[in-house]
Design an enzyme around this catalytic site. Structure first.
Site, PDB file in Angstrom:
ATOM      1  CB  THR A  48      -0.888  -0.004   1.242  1.00 33.34           C
ATOM      2  OG1 THR A  48      -1.629  -1.209   1.266  1.00 33.34           O
ATOM      3  CG2 THR A  48      -1.811   1.169   1.308  1.00 33.34           C
ATOM      4  CB  VAL A  49       1.322   4.287  -1.723  1.00 32.07           C
ATOM      5  CG1 VAL A  49       2.386   3.468  -2.442  1.00 32.07           C
ATOM      6  CG2 VAL A  49       0.115   4.480  -2.614  1.00 32.07           C
ATOM      7  CB  SER A  83      -3.332  -0.492  -1.305  1.00 27.89           C
ATOM      8  OG  SER A  83      -2.780  -1.791  -1.281  1.00 27.89           O
ATOM      9  CG  MET A  99       2.418   1.856   3.671  1.00 28.25           C
ATOM     10  SD  MET A  99       2.845   2.747   2.165  1.00 28.25           S
ATOM     11  CE  MET A  99       3.328   4.329   2.833  1.00 28.25           C
TER      12      MET A  99
END
Length: 535
Positions: free
Chosen positions: A354-355, A372, A435
């Site tokens: 994920t970002v 994500s 994340m």
């Protein structure tokens, strides 16, 4: 000449200060893209969308154009929540997946793909709160896709891991992934230039159509055709039915601060419930076995309850969410926490990888944003000729008809990605997020405690060693986690393990605003290629 991922020395990062604008992301080029848009006249919302779109190009190992997204926005004295996660195809069911020979939802291929929400989130945020056109905001991402950029160290490491993983499951439906992300027959190396004209063209079409093409135009038709050609369930009608949803964020008060998360189907409720449990204790020191033990126990009890509650809100009793955030649940959980580690059991519900990024501007706007593909590049499916790597969110669906999160057509699944926000007395303190799959609510709770209980600055709050509860009595700790505390936890019955690297302990960003001066103070993740851009 040198190994970009080797550093035998402890690195030190300072807090980054700004006044007129600040962007914190997991990749330096994306942070600069957000700041560029802000300096061109955009606000924090424009900057967030610019950074998010840019990350689909410069960090494709964690997200893509086929991602889902969630956001919390502070603007004009009010908090807004956006849920831009998509549903399973209307024609899919648990039974249909079992008939294909699966006893659980697979991780790769078309079956775990749900309708992507990120392009819809960009357009909706831009429409509702942005100042610049979507074409202007997406311009940096388009430029990096077309002209290329040098691969950064953490990006290169995970790109290679993904390449090796997809080689093991390679088939016709994964061919476009190799054409797009391994055009030379291998993963790009750190420092090597990677570019994708297909990404650039798709982002241009999204910008020009304000994401309409993705859901009801040419891009939608290409996604639907790719699905049909591979025997998938996704149709043009599934894409056309999608719309981002504005939601009211949920919160608990933790020692005078209100901690905010997106309501289910996101798992932010885990962090809130854990903090509510921990509200009942006083913590004298951070590096103390009692502190770590209670944090771990609170997390495992909150997760155990959430797994019975979190799914598409249309498929669960809304009273269960209220119950999880109430003092009754917190007191019942605290009653289970003793001196030794427990193996959590399901609660009796009341009847009835994920970002993440955050932005702030000088006008008071603040954004907490996350998107994500879930497991790295996601499903391994890339829509031919588009650069769209599709997420595999449906992997979290259960095939058990009696489970709250059982797969059903048109249903949203339990979602791991969560943005966080902190306020005090009705005023914004700022955006935060960590994340990383099921680490995310655990990271949220640890970062908030580092900030509120132990007065760590935003960079220290992120740098501090983390733990991650895995299952049962198993807990992982980073190599930098104090050895004497790890040993004390083991003596209390915890199965303590120390992984070789910190890749599984999450990656976060924080921006706090000083209520008097308006000065912005930001921290970024030392466990990845994180950066803060400010002015």
């Amino acid at each position: 000449m040198f190994d970009p991922n080797y550093n035998p020395y402890a690195s030190h990062r300072s807090v980054v200060y700004g006044r007129r604008g600040c962007v914190a992301t997991s990749q330096p080029l994306a942070a600069q893209a957000g700041l560029h848009v802000m300096r061109m006249g955009g606000n924090a919302i424009d900057a967030a969308v610019a950074a998010a779109a840019c990350l689909t190009v410069v960090e494709p190992t964690s997200n893509g154009i086929g991602s889902d997204a969630f956001a919390i926005i502070w603007t004009k004295g009010k908090l807004h929540g956006l849920n831009s996660s998509g549903a399973a195809p209307a024609s899919i069911s648990a039974d249909s997946v079992r008939k294909l020979g699966h006893d659980r939802m697979p991780a790769f291929g078309w079956l775990p793909v749900t309708v992507p929400g990120a392009p819809g989130a960009w357009a909706e945020l831009n429409r509702e709160f942005g100042r610049m056109s979507l074409a202007e905001v997406l311009a940096p991402a388009i430029s990096y896709a077309r002209e290329g950029y040098p691969v950064s160290p953490t990006l290169g490491y995970f790109w290679q891991k993904a390449y090796e993983a997809y080689r093991k499951v390679s088939g016709d439906e994964f061919a476009a992934w190799f054409e797009t992300f391994a055009p030379k027959g291998r993963a790009p190396m750190v420092g090597e230039i990677w570019q994708s004209e297909a990404h650039a063209r798709t982002l241009e079409e999204i910008a020009e159509s304000r994401s309409e093409s993705f859901y009801r135009g040419d891009i939608a038709r290409r996604i639907a055709k790719a699905s049909a050609d591979a025997g998938g369930f996704m149709t043009a009608e599934d894409l056309a039915a999608f719309a981002p949803e504005w939601v009211e964020p949920i919160s608990v008060n933790y020692r005078g601060y209100d901690v905010w998360e997106i309501p289910p189907n996101g798992q932010g409720i885990v962090a809130l419930a854990a903090l509510n449990i921990l509200n009942g204790y006083e913590f004298a020191a951070r590096e103390c076995v009692d502190t770590a033990h209670r944090q771990i126990e609170a997390i495992k009890l909150a997760f155990t309850a959430a797994k019975q509650v979190v799914t598409d809100p249309r498929h669960v009793n809304p009273g269960h969410v209220k119950w999880m955030l109430g003092e009754g649940f917190a007191a019942a959980a605290r009653a289970q926490i003793g001196r030794t580690a427990i193996t959590p059991q399901p609660f009796d519900l009341p009847k009835g990888g994920t970002v993440y990024l955050c932005t702030a501007d000088g006008e008071g706007n603040m954004v907490s944003y996350i998107q994500s593909n879930y497991m790295g590049f996601g499903s391994g499916v890339v829509v031919p000729g588009t650069g769209i790597a599709l997420q595999n969110r449906g992997h979290d669906f259960s095939l058990d008809e009696g489970h709250v999160n059982c797969l059903a057509g048109g249903k949203k699944t339990y979602h791991t990605i969560i943005p966080g926000f902190l306020t005090k007395g009705g005023a914004p303190v700022g955006s935060f997020g960590v994340m990383g799959g099921y680490m995310q609510p655990q990271g949220h709770a640890q970062v908030i405690m580092n900030t509120v209980d132990f007065a760590l600055n935003p960079q220290m709050a992120l740098d501090a060693p983390r733990f991650q509860w895995i299952e049962g009595r198993t807990v992982e700790v980073e190599r930098s986690f104090p050895a004497h505390i790890a040993e004390a936890l083991a003596s209390r019955g915890h199965d303590v393990r120390v992984p070789q690297n910190s890749g599984g302990f999450g990656r976060g960003q924080i921006i706090w605003r000083d209520p008097q001066s308006g000065v912005l103070a930001a921290g970024t993740e030392s466990r990845t290629d994180g950066a803060v851009a400010a002015y």
